[in-house]
Design a protein around this motif. Structure first.
Motif, short mmCIF file in Angstrom:
data_model
loop_
_atom_site.label_atom_id
_atom_site.label_comp_id
_atom_site.label_asym_id
_atom_site.label_seq_id
_atom_site.Cartn_x
_atom_site.Cartn_y
_atom_site.Cartn_z
N PHE A 50 1.37 -13.03 -6.86
CA PHE A 50 1.42 -11.60 -7.18
C PHE A 50 0.14 -10.95 -6.67
N LEU A 51 0.31 -9.92 -5.83
CA LEU A 51 -0.81 -9.20 -5.22
C LEU A 51 -0.79 -7.76 -5.74
N PRO A 52 -1.52 -7.46 -6.81
CA PRO A 52 -1.42 -6.14 -7.46
C PRO A 52 -2.03 -5.00 -6.66
N ALA A 53 -2.82 -5.31 -5.64
CA ALA A 53 -3.39 -4.26 -4.77
C ALA A 53 -2.82 -4.42 -3.37
N GLY A 54 -1.50 -4.40 -3.28
CA GLY A 54 -0.81 -4.70 -2.04
C GLY A 54 -0.98 -3.66 -0.95
N ASN A 55 -1.45 -2.48 -1.27
CA ASN A 55 -1.73 -1.50 -0.22
C ASN A 55 -3.15 -1.65 0.32
N ARG A 56 -3.85 -2.70 -0.16
CA ARG A 56 -5.22 -2.95 0.33
C ARG A 56 -5.40 -4.37 0.86
N ARG A 57 -4.84 -5.35 0.18
CA ARG A 57 -5.06 -6.74 0.57
C ARG A 57 -3.75 -7.50 0.54
N THR A 93 2.23 -5.10 -5.16
CA THR A 93 2.34 -3.71 -5.61
C THR A 93 1.67 -2.81 -4.59
N VAL A 94 2.47 -1.97 -3.96
CA VAL A 94 1.96 -1.00 -2.99
C VAL A 94 1.90 0.35 -3.71
N HIS A 95 0.69 0.75 -4.07
CA HIS A 95 0.53 1.93 -4.92
C HIS A 95 0.81 3.22 -4.17
N ASP A 96 0.36 3.29 -2.93
CA ASP A 96 0.60 4.52 -2.17
C ASP A 96 0.20 4.32 -0.71
N PHE A 97 0.53 5.32 0.09
CA PHE A 97 0.06 5.43 1.48
C PHE A 97 -0.68 6.76 1.61
N SER A 98 -1.61 6.99 0.68
CA SER A 98 -2.27 8.30 0.61
C SER A 98 -3.02 8.66 1.88
N SER A 99 -3.57 7.65 2.56
CA SER A 99 -4.36 7.94 3.76
C SER A 99 -3.53 8.56 4.87
N LEU A 100 -2.23 8.38 4.82
CA LEU A 100 -1.36 8.97 5.84
C LEU A 100 -1.05 10.43 5.52
N HIS A 101 -1.40 10.86 4.33
CA HIS A 101 -1.10 12.24 3.91
C HIS A 101 -2.35 13.12 3.84
N VAL A 102 -3.51 12.49 3.78
CA VAL A 102 -4.75 13.25 3.62
C VAL A 102 -5.59 13.07 4.88
N ALA A 103 -5.71 14.13 5.65
CA ALA A 103 -6.48 14.07 6.90
C ALA A 103 -7.94 13.74 6.61
N GLN A 104 -8.56 12.94 7.46
CA GLN A 104 -9.98 12.60 7.41
C GLN A 104 -10.35 11.76 6.18
N LYS A 105 -9.36 11.12 5.57
CA LYS A 105 -9.65 10.31 4.39
C LYS A 105 -10.43 9.06 4.78
N TYR A 106 -10.09 8.45 5.95
CA TYR A 106 -10.74 7.22 6.37
C TYR A 106 -11.19 7.33 7.82
N ASP A 107 -12.08 6.41 8.20
CA ASP A 107 -12.54 6.37 9.58
C ASP A 107 -11.45 5.77 10.47
N THR A 108 -11.70 5.80 11.79
CA THR A 108 -10.68 5.39 12.76
C THR A 108 -10.23 3.94 12.57
N ALA A 109 -11.19 3.04 12.36
CA ALA A 109 -10.85 1.62 12.21
C ALA A 109 -10.00 1.38 10.97
N HIS A 110 -10.39 2.02 9.87
CA HIS A 110 -9.64 1.87 8.63
C HIS A 110 -8.23 2.44 8.79
N ILE A 144 -4.42 0.69 8.44
CA ILE A 144 -3.39 1.21 7.54
C ILE A 144 -2.11 1.57 8.29
N LYS A 145 -2.28 2.11 9.50
CA LYS A 145 -1.10 2.55 10.26
C LYS A 145 -0.40 1.42 11.01
#
Length: 414
Positions: free
Chosen positions: A125-132, A144-161, A165-166
């Motif tokens: 069981f991987l409770p932080a499935g949207n991260r690891r 557990t995939v909590h969300d894909f928030s970075s795809l909805h919020v511009a400039q949330k993460y740097d290019t590598a991150h 995610i994408k």
């Protein structure tokens, strides 16, 4: 801080029936805690809450079978955050050299599969499935995939991150045997961005710890907040890590400025949460605000103090641009605080018709919602009563039971 377990938990009693069949249903479950931000995020509270309830379900025999066995895989430095002295769970600790984000991502691809095989986990069981997530596991996996928030919020993460995610994360999510998510909004994102078939996705909402979050006498809570945090004035509360732009603090400060300058409200704006990405921009904007002297940054606050912050507040506002669930909304409702939240992503699912909704990109709309609550006693009372009733329907025990069902089904289907 972790909420202590309730005392006087009755021991499990033996049950009649075919014991051999029951024993076959017992699982050895590996649970990872990586990606939980060391106890300082909503995901970490999700992990802590589920582990607490798994332990309690074992203790009181509500699995309908013998207790499952759990092994919690965690960083050595975080063991006390995610496991408790009274827990019967075994722990497998990982050294600090794997704590760096890139190193930990590598660990999931190289060391975790070997650990699963060595330990004989029947389900992981991987409770932080949207991260690891691992690309491969010798046992069935549930994440557990909590969300894909970075795809909805511009400039949330740097290019590598964002590239991870994408490009990488969706492929890893697709390799899970089953996906749990916490809202219908997140489910739609998982189907759209990760291309996971709907039948493999299970929506299990977060719960509320009602032993901690419940209505208390407002004046008593105010006295405790005044004594410990020196907050004298009435206040509007927002609990979230300080992150720009995703948590939308800057527009909230603009709205608060408008309320102070135009409507002369007596309130302070109290912001509870750790500094995160680009927090310096939020602090700088607050310092330049005309209402700077009425904006209070409290930093990370022990969880046992949060009920007092909620109960002493005149309103709770949640302007986040995107949330997988929005747990603080329900915690505020459980404490009887009238709530105003953004009309985006999963937040309307949490609020229902028991709070006000606003466009989070419009500071004037945020200000109007807050003003309606603090200036209208009847509305405030109505939202408080309805919010308590709504929050009562969300419980971590139910979340844990439904999660265990998915784990059991996944093992059986593998």
């Amino acid at each position: 801080m972790v909420v202590p377990y309730p005392l006087n938990i009755p021991l499990a009693t033996s049950k009649s029936g075919d014991r051999e069949t029951e024993r076959e249903a017992i699982m050895l479950i590996g649970v990872t805690t990586f990606g939980g931000d060391g106890g300082k995020s909503g995901i970490s509270q999700y992990i802590i809450s589920l582990l607490r309830e798994f332990s309690l379900l074992n203790s009181i025999g509500q699995n309908q079978i013998d207790p499952h066995q759990y092994e919690v895989v965690t960083f050595e430095k975080e063991r006390e955050i995610f496991t408790q002295p009274r827990s019967a769970f075994r722990t497998q600790t990982v050294g600090s050299r794997w704590q760096n984000t890139l190193a930990n991502l590598l660990w999931h691809q190289t060391e975790l599969p070997s650990l699963c095989r060595e330990k004989g986990y029947e389900v992981l069981f991987l409770p932080a499935g949207n991260r690891r997530l691992p690309a491969y596991s010798p046992c069935p996996t549930v994440g557990t995939v909590h969300d894909f928030s970075s795809l909805h919020v511009a400039q949330k993460y740097d290019t590598a991150h964002l590239l991870y995610i994408k490009r990488v994360l969706p492929a890893l999510v697709r390799r899970l045997n089953a996906v749990i998510t916490i809202s219908e909004s997140s489910k739609q994102d998982i189907m759209e961005y990760a291309k996971v078939p709907e039948e493999r996705i299970h929506v299990i909402p977060n719960g509320v710890n009602h032993a901690l979050y419940h209505p208390q006498p407002k004046q008593v809570a105010k006295l405790r907040i005044r004594a410990k945090y020196q907050i004298e004035a009435p206040y509007i509360l927002y609990i979230s890590r300080i992150e720009n732009p995703g948590k939308n603090h800057i527009r909230l400060i603009q709205a608060f400025d408008q309320l102070k300058q135009t409507h002369k409200i007596p309130h302070e704006l109290v912001l509870v949460g750790s500094d995160w990405d680009r927090a310096d921009e939020v602090h700088a904007f607050a310092r330049e605000s005309q209402s700077a002297n009425s904006i209070r940054f409290m930093g990370f606050t022990p969880i046992q103090d949060l009920p007092d912050f909620y109960n002493a507040a005149d309103a709770f506002v949640f302007p986040s641009l995107y949330e997988g669930f929005g747990l603080p909304v329900l915690e505020a409702m459980a404490c009887g605080v009238p709530v105003a939240g953004a009309n985006t992503s999963s937040i309307p699912e949490a609020v229902g018709d028991c709070g006000l909704l606003f466009d989070p990109t419009d500071p004037e709309a945020i200000a109007d919602s807050i003003l309606n609550i603090v200036s209208d006693c009847e509305l405030s009372k109505s939202l408080s009563e309805r919010g308590i009733q709504r929050a009562s329907k969300f419980d971590w025990r139910h979340t844990a039971q439904e999660t265990l069902k998915v784990l059991q089904q996944t093992k059986q289907n593998h």
